[in-house]
Scaffold this active site. Structure first.
Site, PDB file in Angstrom:
ATOM      1  N   GLU A  57       6.145   7.724  -2.402  1.00 53.60           N
ATOM      2  CA  GLU A  57       4.899   7.154  -1.891  1.00 53.60           C
ATOM      3  C   GLU A  57       4.817   7.370  -0.378  1.00 53.60           C
ATOM      4  O   GLU A  57       5.337   6.554   0.389  1.00 53.60           O
ATOM      5  CB  GLU A  57       4.844   5.655  -2.182  1.00 53.60           C
ATOM      6  N   HIS A  76       9.472  -0.755  -1.869  1.00 57.07           N
ATOM      7  CA  HIS A  76       8.071  -0.399  -1.612  1.00 57.07           C
ATOM      8  C   HIS A  76       7.800  -0.485  -0.107  1.00 57.07           C
ATOM      9  O   HIS A  76       8.313  -1.379   0.564  1.00 57.07           O
ATOM     10  CB  HIS A  76       7.135  -1.339  -2.383  1.00 57.07           C
TER      11      HIS A  76
END
Ligand code: 13P
Length: 247
Positions: free
Chosen positions: A160, A91
């Site tokens: 993302e 992430h």
């Protein structure tokens, strides 16, 4: 190609109390009885993960090490024992503080060893005029998946773009831009894993997904679901997204 849409709630550090987490899950399970066609996974913080029952839970991070002297780290085996089925890896909020491409690769290997489904996050800091963001995404995928071909059947990739995280629906990525990126990621996966295996990988989008933009991103963006941050912290907002998950 993946059959059901997959929506993962990344609670980040938003949901802090055990009571609030349990109440959320109870409410979510009630809502899911009337919302079909979508698979829902939940990524709470480590301290809450073992308490949540009746829903697929996973962790937001995992150690690159299997065991030993690593203060503050949690191993993939510990996550599995605590009830995790999957783990978010790479992430951008973890890459920003510590995780290199090499660490991300090691974490992916550890996840596979423990039988956790890796949700591998990739995404550029910004869109560039010269197109170097494509190289950036390609490099993140290639370094993470080096030698990990056997994972293909289980792997989830979450695209993302960092610039689109933590904003509102209007400021998130637009569906046309997303579609182009999903095609690029699929093509890169085909080069890395082979075409058949690449088609098995679910590609999700994350970055300011809300009830207002979810359907357009799904239908026109060509993703297999979402990784949701701030809008997953409140049950009503999250359910608003799930209700839009019809292709
Ligand atoms: P937001 O939905 O808050 O933009 O966060 C996206 C994200 O980082 C999910 O992992």
């Amino acid at each position: 190609m993946a059959k059901k849409l997959l929506v993962i709630a990344n609670w980040k550090m938003y949901v802090q109390s055990q009571e609030a987490a349990k109440a959320y899950v109870a409410g979510l399970k009630r809502k899911l009885k009337t919302i079909g066609g979508v698979e829902v996974w939940l990524a709470p913080s480590f301290s809450i993960l073992p308490l949540l029952k009746g829903i697929k839970v996973g962790a937001q991070a995992v150690s690159a090490h299997a065991d030993g002297a690593h203060t503050g780290e949690v191993s993939s085996a510990m996550l599995k024992a605590a009830g995790a089925s999957f783990v978010i890896i790479g992430h951008s909020e973890r890459r920003a503080v510590s995780d290199t491409n090499e660490a991300v690769h090691e974490q992916l290997v550890r996840a596979a060893e423990a039988g956790l489904v890796p949700v591998l996050c990739v995404g550029e800091q910004e869109r560039t005029q010269d197109g170097s963001h494509w190289n950036f995404i390609e490099e993140q995928l290639a370094s993470a998946l080096r030698g990990a071909q056997s994972l293909a059947g289980k792997l989830v990739v979450a695209y993302e773009p960092v610039w689109a995280i933590g904003k509102s629906a209007q400021d998130a990525m637009q569906a046309e831009e997303l579609q182009e990126t999903v095609i690029f990621i699929r093509k890169t996966l085909a080069e890395l894993l082979g075409r058949t295996d690449a088609l098995k990988v679910r590609i999700l989008y994350g970055g300011s997904v809300e009830g207002d933009n979810a359907q357009k991103l799904l239908v026109e963006g060509g993703v297999g679901g979402f990784l949701v941050g701030h809008a997953s912290a409140t049950l009503d907002d999250f359910v608003a997204i799930l209700k839009q998950c019809k292709k």
